[in-house]
Each structure stands twice: as C-alpha cells, then as structure tokens.
Design a protein around this motif. Structure first.
Motif, PDB file in Angstrom:
ATOM      1  N   PRO A  48       0.809  -1.227   0.000  1.00 31.70           N
ATOM      2  CA  PRO A  48       0.000   0.000   0.000  1.00 31.70           C
ATOM      3  C   PRO A  48       0.839   1.273   0.000  1.00 31.70           C
ATOM      4  O   PRO A  48       0.408   2.305  -0.530  1.00 31.70           O
ATOM      5  CB  PRO A  48      -0.830  -0.126   1.284  1.00 31.70           C
TER       6      PRO A  48
ATOM      7  N   SER B 211      -0.432   2.764  -3.188  1.00 31.85           N
ATOM      8  CA  SER B 211      -1.624   3.447  -2.664  1.00 31.85           C
ATOM      9  C   SER B 211      -2.854   2.543  -2.662  1.00 31.85           C
ATOM     10  O   SER B 211      -3.969   2.977  -2.950  1.00 31.85           O
ATOM     11  CB  SER B 211      -1.918   4.725  -3.473  1.00 31.85           C
ATOM     12  N   TYR B 212      -2.665   1.281  -2.330  1.00 32.45           N
ATOM     13  CA  TYR B 212      -3.775   0.350  -2.238  1.00 32.45           C
ATOM     14  C   TYR B 212      -4.624   0.614  -0.995  1.00 32.45           C
ATOM     15  O   TYR B 212      -4.122   1.052   0.042  1.00 32.45           O
ATOM     16  CB  TYR B 212      -3.275  -1.095  -2.126  1.00 32.45           C
ATOM     17  N   GLN B 213      -5.911   0.296  -1.095  1.00 33.82           N
ATOM     18  CA  GLN B 213      -6.747   0.093   0.064  1.00 33.82           C
ATOM     19  C   GLN B 213      -6.714  -1.405   0.381  1.00 33.82           C
ATOM     20  O   GLN B 213      -6.479  -2.219  -0.515  1.00 33.82           O
ATOM     21  CB  GLN B 213      -8.188   0.542  -0.195  1.00 33.82           C
ATOM     22  N   ALA B 214      -6.927  -1.773   1.640  1.00 37.41           N
ATOM     23  CA  ALA B 214      -6.800  -3.173   2.025  1.00 37.41           C
ATOM     24  C   ALA B 214      -8.023  -3.653   2.786  1.00 37.41           C
ATOM     25  O   ALA B 214      -8.607  -2.919   3.579  1.00 37.41           O
ATOM     26  CB  ALA B 214      -5.553  -3.372   2.885  1.00 37.41           C
ATOM     27  N   LYS B 215      -8.400  -4.911   2.525  1.00 32.81           N
ATOM     28  CA  LYS B 215      -9.472  -5.566   3.257  1.00 32.81           C
ATOM     29  C   LYS B 215      -9.010  -6.953   3.675  1.00 32.81           C
ATOM     30  O   LYS B 215      -8.393  -7.673   2.888  1.00 32.81           O
ATOM     31  CB  LYS B 215     -10.738  -5.660   2.401  1.00 32.81           C
TER      32      LYS B 215
ATOM     33  N   ARG C 154      -5.605 -11.315   2.623  1.00 37.12           N
ATOM     34  CA  ARG C 154      -5.950  -9.903   2.481  1.00 37.12           C
ATOM     35  C   ARG C 154      -6.072  -9.569   0.997  1.00 37.12           C
ATOM     36  O   ARG C 154      -5.392 -10.162   0.153  1.00 37.12           O
ATOM     37  CB  ARG C 154      -4.875  -9.045   3.138  1.00 37.12           C
TER      38      ARG C 154
ATOM     39  N   PHE D  28      -5.840  -6.363  -1.721  1.00 33.20           N
ATOM     40  CA  PHE D  28      -5.456  -4.991  -2.006  1.00 33.20           C
ATOM     41  C   PHE D  28      -6.283  -4.488  -3.182  1.00 33.20           C
ATOM     42  O   PHE D  28      -6.437  -5.196  -4.186  1.00 33.20           O
ATOM     43  CB  PHE D  28      -3.970  -4.885  -2.347  1.00 33.20           C
ATOM     44  N   SER D  29      -6.810  -3.273  -3.061  1.00 33.71           N
ATOM     45  CA  SER D  29      -7.709  -2.737  -4.072  1.00 33.71           C
ATOM     46  C   SER D  29      -7.288  -1.357  -4.534  1.00 33.71           C
ATOM     47  O   SER D  29      -6.625  -0.609  -3.805  1.00 33.71           O
ATOM     48  CB  SER D  29      -9.138  -2.651  -3.516  1.00 33.71           C
TER      49      SER D  29
ATOM     50  N   ASP E 294     -12.748   0.483  -6.072  1.00 32.93           N
ATOM     51  CA  ASP E 294     -13.605  -0.682  -5.842  1.00 32.93           C
ATOM     52  C   ASP E 294     -13.063  -1.957  -6.490  1.00 32.93           C
ATOM     53  O   ASP E 294     -13.680  -3.024  -6.373  1.00 32.93           O
ATOM     54  CB  ASP E 294     -15.012  -0.415  -6.389  1.00 32.93           C
TER      55      ASP E 294
ATOM     56  N   ASP F 157     -12.591  -3.817   6.032  1.00 40.58           N
ATOM     57  CA  ASP F 157     -11.665  -2.740   5.665  1.00 40.58           C
ATOM     58  C   ASP F 157     -10.637  -2.536   6.762  1.00 40.58           C
ATOM     59  O   ASP F 157     -10.977  -2.348   7.923  1.00 40.58           O
ATOM     60  CB  ASP F 157     -12.451  -1.446   5.432  1.00 40.58           C
TER      61      ASP F 157
ATOM     62  N   SER G 298      -7.733  -0.532   5.851  1.00 45.95           N
ATOM     63  CA  SER G 298      -6.859   0.508   5.277  1.00 45.95           C
ATOM     64  C   SER G 298      -6.518   1.550   6.335  1.00 45.95           C
ATOM     65  O   SER G 298      -7.330   1.885   7.191  1.00 45.95           O
ATOM     66  CB  SER G 298      -7.561   1.185   4.102  1.00 45.95           C
TER      67      SER G 298
END
Length: 265
Positions: free
Chosen positions: A155, A159-163, A173, A175-176, A179, A263, A265
């Motif tokens: 990230p 600059s990933y978002q993570a869930k 996990r 990485f997004s 959406d 989430d 992140s």
C-alpha cells in the motif's frame, strides 16, 4: 487494451532454462502460441492467446540460472518515482529503472519479505492485451511468510486500500484500487516446505480447470492444490516441469458465497 492504472497488474513473464520446453508445456496447457524470439532483447518471446499478447518467456541471463518463477509487473505512471517509493518503504531494487527502447521502462524489485516483482511504465508496449479470457492472466496473490511486511509495503508503494478476509483458518488480504480488487496476499503456512521462497502466484484463465490440470500433470507438471471450487471459480495450483508455480482458474464455474472482507486501510 489500454494501459492499466498505476498499481494494477499489467504484465507477466518468466525465465526458463529450457524455453522450448516451456513453449511446449504452456502451449498445451494454456493454448498459447508464440511469436518470434527477439535476439535484440535476450530472445524475449511473447505468448499469445487468441492472437492477443498475454505473457512472455525468456532464457535466463548469465548468473541467473536459478529455478524458474513467474514475475508479475505492476503498472506505473513514472518508474523512477515508483522506484523511490520502493526504496523508501524498505524494498530493494534488483534492476533498473531502465528504458527498453520505446516499449516502456521497467525495474525489478523485492519487498522486505523477499517477494520479487516488476514495475512497468508503458510506452509502446501497453501490457496485457487480454485479461480473464481463456489463456490470459486473471488474478495474482502474494505468498509470504511475513504478511505484516507486505501489508505495509505494497500500500505504501501503490496506494492500495486493504481488506482482510474474516476467516480463522487462513490469513488472507485483498489490495484494491478504488472498488477493484487487484492483488491478494496470503500468509504461507507450515504446509509450504522451508526451501520454497516467497513469491507471487499468477493465475491464468482456462475453460476447464480439471482438463488443464490433467494436461499439465501428463506433461510433467505437479499438482500442488486442488482442483477446488470457490466463489471466484474452480481453480488449482500447479508447478511446471521447470519449477515455476502458477495457478489455473475457470471463472465460469464459481460456487459458494463470497467471503466477508473487513476494511483495514
């Protein structure tokens, strides 16, 4: 296809000490056809599915005759800037950034947990010409023994978002980018022999998972996992005859409920 957004997987290649053997294997398992080897670029040879560029193979460079492995490349708007972020996040640059004629600019790197990956700033070569079609790239997962390092590193670079998947049995996990999920991260358990290094498992789409597994094992590949049904499709993990890990998935055969992701992140 247009160039992928920064941080999205955009290309895959692998070094093989026996390129002709790799062509025979992947040609029969994934239905690939191959272009002419480019002697100007180390006999780099692109693979095609239904006439679209989906990957490449290349002989190893002197001193790099290690076990073969697939390398996944992530798109970058500026490879120099991405390289700086890799170093700042504790990663190691193995090669580049270097310009490859007018095709683009690339570098190879290693995350703090030992996972090797590539970065590609597209020029004339935009990357995958097809995705999630038979023979083409579909998905990838970072397999690492040090997930806490990967969870900070990737990230920070892209600059990933993570869930996080809510499952007590596996540490997984996603990485997004917005959406769109673009990369998984799986903790390697004791089921992995200690001599297996961390790696990125690349998934290729097939029309029939079981048939692809049958062809692969008949040609000397090793079945590592599956075939099994999932909410994303029926998939199996394989190792080719030269030691490169990869997975195959039939995305039309999805079964079961999607996992719950939280989430983080």
């Amino acid at each position: 296809m247009a160039a992928q957004p920064e941080g999205a997987p955009c290309w895959a290649d692998a070094m093989f000490s026996d390129p002709e053997g790799a062509k025979r294997f992947y040609g029969q398992v994934l239905g690939w056809a191959f272009g002419e080897a480019s002697s100007e670029y180390g006999n780099y040879t692109e693979a095609y599915a239904d006439g679209k560029a989906v990957a490449a193979i290349v002989p190893p460079m002197p001193g790099q005759e290690d076990e073969s492995q697939w390398c996944l490349y992530f798109a970058s708007d500026d490879a120099e800037v991405t390289a700086d972020r890799i170093r700042a996040a504790g990663g190691e640059l193995l090669m580049g950034p270097m310009r490859v004629d007018d095709f683009g600019t690339m570098c190879l790197a290693r995350d703090p947990g030992g996972v090797v990956f590539g970065v590609w700033q597209a020029g004339r070569h935009q990357g995958f010409q097809a995705m999630a079609e038979p023979g083409a790239y579909c998905w990838a997962e970072v397999f690492t023994r040090e997930p806490e390092k990967a969870d900070v590193f990737f990230p920070a670079v892209f600059s990933y978002q993570a869930k996080q998947m809510e499952d007590g049995e596996v540490d997984f996990r996603v990485f997004s980018l917005g959406d769109r999920g673009v990369l998984g991260r799986m903790k390697m358990t004791d089921d992995f022999p200690p001599d297996v290094p961390p790696y990125i498992d690349v998934y290729f789409t097939v029309e029939d998972c079981d048939a692809a597994v049958s062809r692969a094992t008949e040609l000397g590949g090793v079945l590592r996992l599956g075939p099994m049904d999932t909410p994303f499709g029926r998939f199996a993990g394989l190792t080719d005859p030269q030691g490169a890990n990869f997975s195959v998935i039939d995305v039309t055969a999805a079964q079961g409920e999607m996992p719950t992701l939280t989430d983080v992140s």
